[in-house]
Design a protein around this motif. Structure first.
Motif, PDB file in Angstrom:
ATOM      1  N   VAL A  33       0.858  -1.183   0.000  1.00  0.00           N
ATOM      2  CA  VAL A  33       0.000   0.000   0.000  1.00  0.00           C
ATOM      3  C   VAL A  33       0.892   1.229   0.000  1.00  0.00           C
ATOM      4  O   VAL A  33       1.572   1.517   0.997  1.00  0.00           O
ATOM      5  N   ASN A  34       0.929   1.942  -1.145  1.00  0.00           N
ATOM      6  CA  ASN A  34       1.746   3.164  -1.259  1.00  0.00           C
ATOM      7  C   ASN A  34       3.198   2.903  -0.867  1.00  0.00           C
ATOM      8  O   ASN A  34       3.766   3.577  -0.008  1.00  0.00           O
ATOM      9  N   ASP A  35       3.816   1.916  -1.502  1.00  0.00           N
ATOM     10  CA  ASP A  35       5.229   1.572  -1.276  1.00  0.00           C
ATOM     11  C   ASP A  35       5.509   1.135   0.157  1.00  0.00           C
ATOM     12  O   ASP A  35       6.653   1.184   0.612  1.00  0.00           O
ATOM     13  N   THR A  36       4.456   0.737   0.851  1.00  0.00           N
ATOM     14  CA  THR A  36       4.627   0.232   2.212  1.00  0.00           C
ATOM     15  C   THR A  36       4.025  -1.165   2.293  1.00  0.00           C
ATOM     16  O   THR A  36       2.958  -1.431   1.727  1.00  0.00           O
ATOM     17  N   LEU A  37       4.718  -2.044   2.977  1.00  0.00           N
ATOM     18  CA  LEU A  37       4.263  -3.420   3.129  1.00  0.00           C
ATOM     19  C   LEU A  37       3.427  -3.537   4.401  1.00  0.00           C
ATOM     20  O   LEU A  37       3.896  -3.201   5.492  1.00  0.00           O
ATOM     21  N   VAL A  38       2.153  -3.980   4.268  1.00  0.00           N
ATOM     22  CA  VAL A  38       1.252  -4.109   5.416  1.00  0.00           C
ATOM     23  C   VAL A  38       0.705  -5.522   5.457  1.00  0.00           C
ATOM     24  O   VAL A  38       0.699  -6.243   4.459  1.00  0.00           O
ATOM     25  N   CYS A  39       0.226  -5.909   6.647  1.00  0.00           N
ATOM     26  CA  CYS A  39      -0.326  -7.253   6.845  1.00  0.00           C
ATOM     27  C   CYS A  39      -1.854  -7.199   6.886  1.00  0.00           C
ATOM     28  O   CYS A  39      -2.426  -6.325   7.537  1.00  0.00           O
ATOM     29  N   GLN A  40      -2.475  -8.131   6.166  1.00  0.00           N
ATOM     30  CA  GLN A  40      -3.931  -8.252   6.152  1.00  0.00           C
ATOM     31  C   GLN A  40      -4.319  -9.710   6.346  1.00  0.00           C
ATOM     32  O   GLN A  40      -3.484 -10.613   6.233  1.00  0.00           O
ATOM     33  N   ALA A  41      -5.601  -9.930   6.654  1.00  0.00           N
ATOM     34  CA  ALA A  41      -6.089 -11.295   6.851  1.00  0.00           C
ATOM     35  C   ALA A  41      -5.874 -12.115   5.583  1.00  0.00           C
ATOM     36  O   ALA A  41      -6.075 -11.626   4.465  1.00  0.00           O
ATOM     37  N   GLN A  42      -5.482 -13.358   5.761  1.00  0.00           N
ATOM     38  CA  GLN A  42      -5.171 -14.220   4.630  1.00  0.00           C
ATOM     39  C   GLN A  42      -6.443 -14.575   3.871  1.00  0.00           C
ATOM     40  O   GLN A  42      -7.401 -15.121   4.431  1.00  0.00           O
ATOM     41  N   ALA A  43      -6.463 -14.255   2.572  1.00  0.00           N
ATOM     42  CA  ALA A  43      -7.647 -14.512   1.746  1.00  0.00           C
ATOM     43  C   ALA A  43      -7.624 -15.901   1.134  1.00  0.00           C
ATOM     44  O   ALA A  43      -8.663 -16.536   0.949  1.00  0.00           O
ATOM     45  N   VAL A  44      -6.448 -16.392   0.805  1.00  0.00           N
ATOM     46  CA  VAL A  44      -6.285 -17.712   0.181  1.00  0.00           C
ATOM     47  C   VAL A  44      -5.391 -18.558   1.062  1.00  0.00           C
ATOM     48  O   VAL A  44      -4.270 -18.153   1.405  1.00  0.00           O
ATOM     49  N   THR A  45      -5.892 -19.741   1.455  1.00  0.00           N
ATOM     50  CA  THR A  45      -5.135 -20.617   2.361  1.00  0.00           C
ATOM     51  C   THR A  45      -4.368 -21.702   1.613  1.00  0.00           C
ATOM     52  O   THR A  45      -3.842 -22.623   2.234  1.00  0.00           O
ATOM     53  N   ARG A  46      -4.294 -21.606   0.296  1.00  0.00           N
ATOM     54  CA  ARG A  46      -3.596 -22.617  -0.497  1.00  0.00           C
ATOM     55  C   ARG A  46      -2.085 -22.444  -0.461  1.00  0.00           C
ATOM     56  O   ARG A  46      -1.355 -23.329  -0.909  1.00  0.00           O
ATOM     57  N   TYR A  47      -1.616 -21.306   0.042  1.00  0.00           N
ATOM     58  CA  TYR A  47      -0.174 -21.056   0.126  1.00  0.00           C
ATOM     59  C   TYR A  47       0.200 -20.789   1.580  1.00  0.00           C
ATOM     60  O   TYR A  47      -0.402 -19.942   2.241  1.00  0.00           O
ATOM     61  N   GLN A  48       1.204 -21.514   2.083  1.00  0.00           N
ATOM     62  CA  GLN A  48       1.626 -21.369   3.473  1.00  0.00           C
ATOM     63  C   GLN A  48       3.155 -21.422   3.566  1.00  0.00           C
ATOM     64  O   GLN A  48       3.807 -22.099   2.757  1.00  0.00           O
ATOM     65  N   VAL A  49       3.686 -20.713   4.539  1.00  0.00           N
ATOM     66  CA  VAL A  49       5.140 -20.680   4.770  1.00  0.00           C
ATOM     67  C   VAL A  49       5.439 -21.481   6.023  1.00  0.00           C
ATOM     68  O   VAL A  49       4.936 -21.169   7.108  1.00  0.00           O
ATOM     69  N   HIS A  50       6.255 -22.508   5.884  1.00  0.00           N
ATOM     70  CA  HIS A  50       6.606 -23.365   7.013  1.00  0.00           C
ATOM     71  C   HIS A  50       7.878 -22.832   7.673  1.00  0.00           C
ATOM     72  O   HIS A  50       8.993 -23.090   7.249  1.00  0.00           O
ATOM     73  N   THR A  51       7.688 -22.042   8.698  1.00  0.00           N
ATOM     74  CA  THR A  51       8.815 -21.457   9.421  1.00  0.00           C
ATOM     75  C   THR A  51       8.354 -20.989  10.791  1.00  0.00           C
ATOM     76  O   THR A  51       7.174 -20.695  10.990  1.00  0.00           O
ATOM     77  N   ASP A  52       9.308 -20.946  11.697  1.00  0.00           N
ATOM     78  CA  ASP A  52       9.018 -20.419  13.041  1.00  0.00           C
ATOM     79  C   ASP A  52       9.264 -18.918  13.119  1.00  0.00           C
ATOM     80  O   ASP A  52       8.819 -18.264  14.070  1.00  0.00           O
ATOM     81  N   ALA A  53       9.990 -18.383  12.141  1.00  0.00           N
ATOM     82  CA  ALA A  53      10.316 -16.949  12.144  1.00  0.00           C
ATOM     83  C   ALA A  53       9.190 -16.179  11.450  1.00  0.00           C
ATOM     84  O   ALA A  53       9.120 -16.106  10.222  1.00  0.00           O
ATOM     85  N   VAL A  54       8.287 -15.621  12.236  1.00  0.00           N
ATOM     86  CA  VAL A  54       7.134 -14.897  11.686  1.00  0.00           C
ATOM     87  C   VAL A  54       7.142 -13.461  12.207  1.00  0.00           C
ATOM     88  O   VAL A  54       7.939 -13.097  13.078  1.00  0.00           O
ATOM     89  N   ASN A  55       6.242 -12.636  11.657  1.00  0.00           N
ATOM     90  CA  ASN A  55       6.066 -11.240  12.084  1.00  0.00           C
ATOM     91  C   ASN A  55       7.340 -10.404  11.929  1.00  0.00           C
ATOM     92  O   ASN A  55       7.699  -9.623  12.803  1.00  0.00           O
ATOM     93  N   PHE A  56       8.006 -10.574  10.788  1.00  0.00           N
ATOM     94  CA  PHE A  56       9.220  -9.803  10.539  1.00  0.00           C
ATOM     95  C   PHE A  56       8.930  -8.294  10.527  1.00  0.00           C
ATOM     96  O   PHE A  56       9.696  -7.489  11.076  1.00  0.00           O
ATOM     97  N   LEU A  57       7.809  -7.889   9.924  1.00  0.00           N
ATOM     98  CA  LEU A  57       7.478  -6.465   9.833  1.00  0.00           C
ATOM     99  C   LEU A  57       7.172  -5.868  11.196  1.00  0.00           C
ATOM    100  O   LEU A  57       7.358  -4.666  11.419  1.00  0.00           O
ATOM    101  N   TYR A  58       6.695  -6.687  12.110  1.00  0.00           N
ATOM    102  CA  TYR A  58       6.327  -6.196  13.433  1.00  0.00           C
ATOM    103  C   TYR A  58       7.548  -5.662  14.189  1.00  0.00           C
ATOM    104  O   TYR A  58       7.456  -4.699  14.959  1.00  0.00           O
ATOM    105  N   HIS A  59       8.711  -6.270  13.946  1.00  0.00           N
ATOM    106  CA  HIS A  59       9.935  -5.859  14.654  1.00  0.00           C
ATOM    107  C   HIS A  59      10.556  -4.608  14.059  1.00  0.00           C
ATOM    108  O   HIS A  59      11.427  -3.994  14.705  1.00  0.00           O
ATOM    109  N   GLY A  60      10.173  -4.223  12.844  1.00  0.00           N
ATOM    110  CA  GLY A  60      10.683  -2.989  12.236  1.00  0.00           C
ATOM    111  C   GLY A  60      12.116  -3.080  11.747  1.00  0.00           C
ATOM    112  O   GLY A  60      12.770  -2.041  11.565  1.00  0.00           O
ATOM    113  N   ASP A  61      12.626  -4.289  11.506  1.00  0.00           N
ATOM    114  CA  ASP A  61      14.005  -4.449  11.033  1.00  0.00           C
ATOM    115  C   ASP A  61      14.084  -4.258   9.524  1.00  0.00           C
ATOM    116  O   ASP A  61      13.084  -4.371   8.813  1.00  0.00           O
TER     117      ASP A  61
END
Length: 521
Positions: A33-61
């Motif tokens: 959204v306007n050159d910014t990456l934001v998180c929204q509710a998942q619309a399609v559940t056919r694609y999933q990421v298998h990892t324990d490292a989540v919420n990268f954007l939340y930490h602001g790194d």
């Protein structure tokens, strides 16, 4: 040397971990959204990421992360909270069930299983299920290595691997054609793999329902239900209707064909399992309706050329109806009872044609709007017949009664008569419509005469004798009534004409006698 090797190993592991960090939470996906990456509710559940490292954007790194969207997987580079680059990534593992689920071969569905290890995934970008496949064959193997060897050389996306709840592994492969249905019996599943009906005849990803033929209300109609079978996934029906229980005679044969009794032909018809207009079985969830049901599939008819021609004819008719009403109002014909009746009839026909014009523009057969148009059409259609009946009655009444002197008392009587006409012309159709809605909702009539409305057509559907009973029979009653009134009016007119001729003949004869007597004098 050992220090360099150790450093490179740490760097490789760190880089790999950074590559597979998920931008958002497990139940969310990333959007720009306007050159910014934001998180929204998942619309399609056919694609999933298998990892324990989540919420990268939340930490602001600053750095890279990966996430899902309706189009697949994307890797993003974020610096200072701004999106720098976006690149699509390929699926690295095709899993039959969502993460933390295992496969149930009996029901061809998924089961929640947190206690099973998913270390066999190896890679982290996981695509779920085979929704694009029409027929899927299942093969059980003992371990993951054997499963990998079996799918080597297969095209990506044409297969999936998963663990079974029994502990073994499952290989599911797309079949190239329908030839397997000649070797085994095939059943038709309404929705694609992993989907079921939710909130009506809409297929949504649920994964847990699958398919079953045992211990259901339709099980007794399946020949040799214990035989092995395959599934045809996703009939792609524009619309389906629930098959009412124990209302028609039907069976699913050993070859998978659908055999049923047709009332119109009074004979059994057998349709091939590959036929489009056929049955399908699916789990459905809608309000209190929960379970596996047998549905009938109907093909939406193409728009015929006649609809294009009649569309403009209806518009032209509406224009002339408006002119007719305006002329009657301008000439003051609304003062008479017949003028009021004619304007009421023209108004009813106008709304009927307007509803049909809207149906031509919005050519859809499903939803609340279709049902509403059907109810309006039924009301207006019945009302037009009622007003023609009133017109016939008023003409007969006018000819069969003596003329009265127009005065205030007579005007009140005429107004009272017109109000009674309105009660009949609009009140009776309203009661009739409410009766149809009540019968349709409560489903108290047998399937052979039950009125189906707004399921595949925005009118009383011609699938049984319901249309004959609730549409044609009332029309026939009106037509008979109008014909009787017309004949009585004609008979009265002929009788009056004969009486007038007799009076004229008698008057002429008296004048001749008088003339003859005068001459004799």
């Amino acid at each position: 040397m050992l220090i360099v090797v150790f450093y490179l190993l740490i760097c490789y592991q760190t880089c790999d971990a950074i590559e597979w960090r998920k931008c958002c939470d497990d139940q969310q996906e990333a959007h720009t959204v306007n050159d910014t990456l934001v998180c929204q509710a998942q619309a399609v559940t056919r694609y999933q990421v298998h990892t324990d490292a989540v919420n990268f954007l939340y930490h602001g790194d600053d750095g890279q992360c990966v996430d899902t969207s309706s189009e697949g997987f994307f890797s993003y580079e974020v610096i200072g909270g701004k999106l720098v680059s976006k690149k699509q990534s390929d699926t690295t593992f095709y899993k039959c069930c969502p993460l933390k689920y295992v496969y149930d071969a009996d029901r061809r569905s998924c089961i929640k299983a947190d206690n099973f290890s998913e270390a066999f995934l190896g890679r982290n970008l996981v695509q779920i299920g085979l929704p694009q496949c029409k027929i899927i064959s299942d093969t059980s193997v003992k371990n993951f290595t054997e499963a990998q060897d079996s799918v080597s050389g297969l095209e990506p996306g044409s297969f999936c691997l998963d663990r079974q709840h029994s502990g073994n592994f499952i290989i599911r492969k797309c079949e190239r054609d329908m030839s397997i249905c000649k070797e085994k019996r095939c059943f038709k599943k309404c929705c694609p793999d992993g989907q079921s009906f939710f909130g009506g005849g809409i297929c949504k990803d649920t994964y847990v329902h699958g398919f079953t033929i045992s211990d259901q209300h339709y099980s007794g109609y399946i020949e040799d239900p214990k035989d092995d079978y395959e599934l045809i996934y996703g009939t792609k029906c524009p619309g389906v209707s629930l098959m009412p229980r124990n209302t028609i005679q039907y069976s699913i044969t050993k070859t998978g064909n659908f055999r049923y009794y047709k009332n119109y032909t009074e004979s059994f018809i057998e349709e091939d399992v590959l036929s489009f207009t056929n049955y399908c079985i699916e789990h459905a969830t809608k309000g209190k309706l929960v379970g596996y049901f047998l549905f009938m599939c109907y093909k939406t008819p193409e728009i015929s050329a006649k609809f294009t021609y009649t569309f403009w004819v209806k518009i032209l008719s509406c224009v002339f109806l408006v002119f007719t009403v305006l002329i009657y109002v301008f000439l003051g014909e609304t003062k008479s009872t017949f003028g009021k009746i004619l304007i009421s009839y023209c108004t009813t026909v106008f709304f009927l044609l307007a509803t049909l014009i809207v149906s031509n523009i919005r050519f859809t057969y499903v939803g609340v709007e279709c049902k509403l148009r059907a109810y309006i059409t039924i009301f207006c259609h019945f009302s037009t017949f009622a007003w023609v009946n009133i017109m016939s009655l008023d003409i007969w009444w006018t000819f069969s009664t003596q003329k009265r002197v127009i005065g205030s008392d007579q005007r009140r009587k005429d107004l009272k008569k017109y109000l009674l006409y309105c009660l009949y012309g609009w009140g009776l159709p309203l009661v009739y419509l409410l009766l149809i809605i009540l019968v349709e909702r409560l489903e108290i009539l047998p399937n052979t005469i039950h009125p189906y409305i707004g399921i595949h057509y925005c009118i009383i559907e011609n699938r049984n004798y319901g249309r004959l009973l609730f549409s044609h029979v009332p029309q026939l009653i009106f037509q008979i009534s109008n014909t009787i009134l017309f004949i009585k009016t004609i008979i009265y007119c002929i009788r009056v004409k004969n009486e007038i001729n007799k009076m004229n003949h008698s008057s002429n004869r008296n004048e001749k006698r008088k003339l003859s007597a005068d001459k004799e004098r």
